[in-house]
Design an enzyme around this catalytic site. Structure first.
Site, PDB file in Angstrom:
ATOM      1  N   SER A 141       0.821  -1.207   0.000  1.00  0.00           N
ATOM      2  CA  SER A 141       0.000   0.000   0.000  1.00  0.00           C
ATOM      3  C   SER A 141       0.851   1.251   0.000  1.00  0.00           C
ATOM      4  CB  SER A 141      -0.848   0.049   1.270  1.00  0.00           C
ATOM      5  OG  SER A 141      -1.695  -1.044   1.353  1.00  0.00           O
ATOM      6  N   HIS A 163      -1.190  -2.769  -7.177  1.00  0.00           N
ATOM      7  CA  HIS A 163      -1.845  -2.413  -5.920  1.00  0.00           C
ATOM      8  C   HIS A 163      -3.366  -2.495  -6.102  1.00  0.00           C
ATOM      9  CE1 HIS A 163      -2.917   0.861  -2.802  1.00  0.00           C
ATOM     10  NE2 HIS A 163      -2.859  -0.308  -2.215  1.00  0.00           N
ATOM     11  N   GLU A 175      -3.703   0.108  -9.034  1.00  0.00           N
ATOM     12  CA  GLU A 175      -2.586   0.992  -9.378  1.00  0.00           C
ATOM     13  C   GLU A 175      -1.406   0.132  -9.828  1.00  0.00           C
ATOM     14  OE1 GLU A 175      -2.273   4.878  -6.646  1.00  0.00           O
ATOM     15  OE2 GLU A 175      -2.458   3.029  -5.507  1.00  0.00           O
ATOM     16  N   ASN A 213      -3.562   6.037  -1.810  1.00  0.00           N
ATOM     17  CA  ASN A 213      -3.337   6.191  -0.367  1.00  0.00           C
ATOM     18  C   ASN A 213      -2.726   7.534   0.013  1.00  0.00           C
ATOM     19  OD1 ASN A 213      -4.556   3.850   0.403  1.00  0.00           O
ATOM     20  ND2 ASN A 213      -2.742   2.621  -0.019  1.00  0.00           N
TER      21      ASN A 213
END
Ligand code: NAI
Length: 306
Positions: A141, A163, A175, A213
C-alpha cells in the site's frame, strides 16, 4: 533508421503481450483479505492456476473458508453456477511451501502484511528461487517499490507493484507502479494481466502512498484526529461524511475495514518518506494498533464486530 526503431519497439511490445498471454501459473503470497481476493479473481476471471501461500495451515484454512463463502454468495446471486465455482476452487491450491510454489510460476503477487523487512526478505528469496522470466509484483500500500526492487538482487528489473483495492472482487481499480529499476515490458505485462482479471488500471509513479493512499489515508487519519480531539463521536463523524459529503462509507468504518495496522503503517511511510508534518500519524491510531484493535479483522476497531 526510424523504421528500424519502430520495428524494435513493435518487437518489444509484442514480446510483452506474448509473456502476458503466458501467465498461466500465478503465485499469491499471503492468504489474508487481499491475497485471497486476488487469488479468487485471478482464478475466476483470468482462468489461471493459483498457488496461495501462507505461513500456516490454519491461515490457509481460514482463507479457503472465506473463498467458499464468497463463491457461495456468487452462486446465490446467480453470478456463478455450482460447476463454475467448483472449477475456480480447483484452480486455487493452498500451500505453505513457497519454494515449491515458485517452481513453475509465471507471476508472483505478494500480499503479506505491510512490514518493510518482511517484504524485503520475501523479494530477496523470489530473486533467488522464482523462474528467471517471472513477473515479481507486490501489493504494497505504501512501501517504496524501488526499495523492494533493490531487495530482489539480480531481479530488480522484474519488480513492479500491482496495488489492488479492497475488496478485490468488487473494486475494479488497480494501481500499477514502476520502480526506478523496472523494465517497461514488465509494466506492460502486468497491465495486460490485470486486464485479464477484468480490472481497470491507473499508472502511478513510485512516490509515498502512490495515488490512492496519498489521498485516502491522510483523510482517514484526519478523521481519527477529529475523534481524539473530541470534536465528534465515531458515529457522528462517519454519519457526517456519508450524509453530508456523499462518501459511500464513513472514514472510521472504512479504517476498520482496511485494517488499522495497515492505515497506521501507510501514515508512517508518508510521514517518514516525505518528512512533512502534515502526515503525522494520529496518536490514537497508533495506540489502537498497540492494543491489537485492528478493526474488522480482529473484531474491534472504532466499532465492534461479531
Ligand atoms: P492481512 O493481515 O489480512 O493478510 C496478510 C496475510 O499474510 C496473513 O494471512 C498472514 O498470515 C500472511 N503472511 C504473513 N507473513 C507471511 C509470509 N512470510 N509468507 C506468506 N504469508 C504470510 O493483510 P491484508 O489486508 O491482506 O494486506 C496485505 C497487503 O496488501 C499489505 O501490504 C497491505 O498494505 C496491502 N493492501 C491492503 C489493503 C487493505 O485494504 N487491507 C488494500 C490494498 C493493499
Amino acid at each position: 533508421m526510424l523504421r528500424t526503431s519502430m520495428t524494435i519497439q513493435k518487437r518489444l511490445f509484442s514480446s510483452a503481450r506474448t509473456l502476458a498471454k503466458d501467465v498461466n501459473n500465478l503465485t499469491v503470497i499471503g492468504g489474508g483479505q487481499m491475497g485471497l481476493g486476488i487469488a479468487l479473481v485471478a482464478a475466476n476471471k483470468a482462468g489461471v492456476n493459483v498457488k496461495l501461500v501462507d505461513t500456516s495451515d490454519a491461515a490457509l484454512d481460514k482463507g479457503m473458508a472465506f473463498l467458499q463463502k464468497l463463491l457461495s454468495k456468487d452462486i446465490k446471486k446467480g453470478r456463478l453456477t455450482e460447476e463454475q465455482a467448483k472449477d475456480i476452487t480447483a484452480r486455487v491450491t493452498p500451500t505453505t511451501d513457497l519454494t515449491g510454489a515458485l517452481k513453475d510460476t509465471d507471476m508472483v503477487i505478494e500480499a503479506v502484511p505491510e512490514i518493510p523487512d518482511l517484504k524485503f526478505k520475501i523479494f530477496s528469496q523470489l530473486a533467488k528461487e522464482a523462474p528467471a522470466d517471472a513477473i515479481l509484483a507486490t501489493n504494497t500500500s505504501s512501501i517504496s517499490i524501488t526499495k523492494i526492487a533493490a531487495a530482489a538482487k539480480g531481479a530488480e528489473n522484474r519488480v513492479v507493484a500491482a496495488h489492488f483495492m479492497n475488496p478485490v472482487p468488487v473494486q475494479p481499480g488497480v494501481e500499477i507502479i514502476q520502480a526506478l529499476q523496472t523494465d517497461k515490458s514488465i509494466v506492460d505485462d502486468t497491465l495486460a494481466f490485470v486486464g485479464r482479471m477484468g480490472k481497470v488500471p491507473s499508472l502511478a509513479k513510485d512516490s509515498p502512498g502512490f495515488i490512492a493512499n496519498r489521498i485516502l489515508v491522510p483523510y482517514i487519519n484526519e478523521a481519527v484526529i477529529v475523534l481524539e480531539s473530541g470534536i465528534g463521536s465515531a458515529k457522528d463523524i462517519d454519519a457526517m461524511m456519508v450524509n453530508g459529503c456523499a462518501m459511500p462509507m464513513g472514514p472510521l468504518a472504512l479504517a476498520d475495514f482496511i485494517g488499522l495496522d495497515t492505515c497506521f503503517a501507510i501514515m508512517n511511510v508518508l510521514y517518514k518518506d516525505t518528512g512533512d508534518s502534515k502526515y503525522r500519524p494520529s496518536v490514537l491510531l497508533g495506540k489502537m494498533v498497540d492494543a491489537g484493535w485492528l478493526g474488522k479483522k480482529s473484531g474491534k476497531g472504532f466499532y465492534e464486530y461479531k
